[in-house]
Design an enzyme around this catalytic site. Sequence first.
Site, PDB file in Angstrom:
ATOM      1  CB  SER A  16      -4.582  -0.773   2.749  1.00 31.79           C
ATOM      2  OG  SER A  16      -3.909  -1.332   3.854  1.00 31.79           O
ATOM      3  CG  ASP A  17       1.008   3.255   2.930  1.00 32.35           C
ATOM      4  OD1 ASP A  17       1.326   3.104   1.733  1.00 32.35           O
ATOM      5  OD2 ASP A  17       1.822   3.583   3.815  1.00 32.35           O
TER       6      ASP A  17
END
Length: 200
Positions: free
Chosen positions: A68-69
């Site tokens: 995730s970012d």
Amino acid sequence: MQPILLASSSIYRRELLARLGLAFEYASPDIDESPLANETPDELVARLSIAKAKALSAKYSQHLIIGSDQVAVLNNRITGKPHSYERAFEQLRAASGKKVIFKTGLCLLNARTGKSQISVEEFEVCFRELKDEQIHHYLTYEQPYDCAGSFKCEGLGIALFKELKGNDPNILIGLPLIRLVDMLTKAGIDPLLFASKQTS
């Protein structure tokens, strides 16, 4: 149950994932997170979430890997983690009275098969009109220097906002749990059936 790996060293993402009651491991991916030339916020967070998951797929070849970012977007410009009081002050002053859109990329990679599910989730925050004194006191109190947007919405940061718009407030903290549950269920792990009190 196929083992789960969170490709992140973020304590905030670990705390979010733990809410689902699933046993998981975590490790920090070593990747370059610099934006590419002319890359949109959606393209950036999608690419980095995939890269984080893939960076650990060789070592954790039997796992479902979560990457995730997140970035904040103000006036069509990407705003990252401030890392300092001065930069955080600038970010919150710029956000005062304005709308900030948070883009969070999410990837669930099945390292066994090489197949992945990818999504970009969006959440909008409307900031109150903030005085310099309020910004200073908030930053001194909470020190959110490792958080995109310079706030912790799960803490006093909620007082910075006058309105939130989106389908999952967890997006603000960095892990879209509603979409992740969809992905995990599609991969054969329904948290409503597999949740256990024993999490790692």
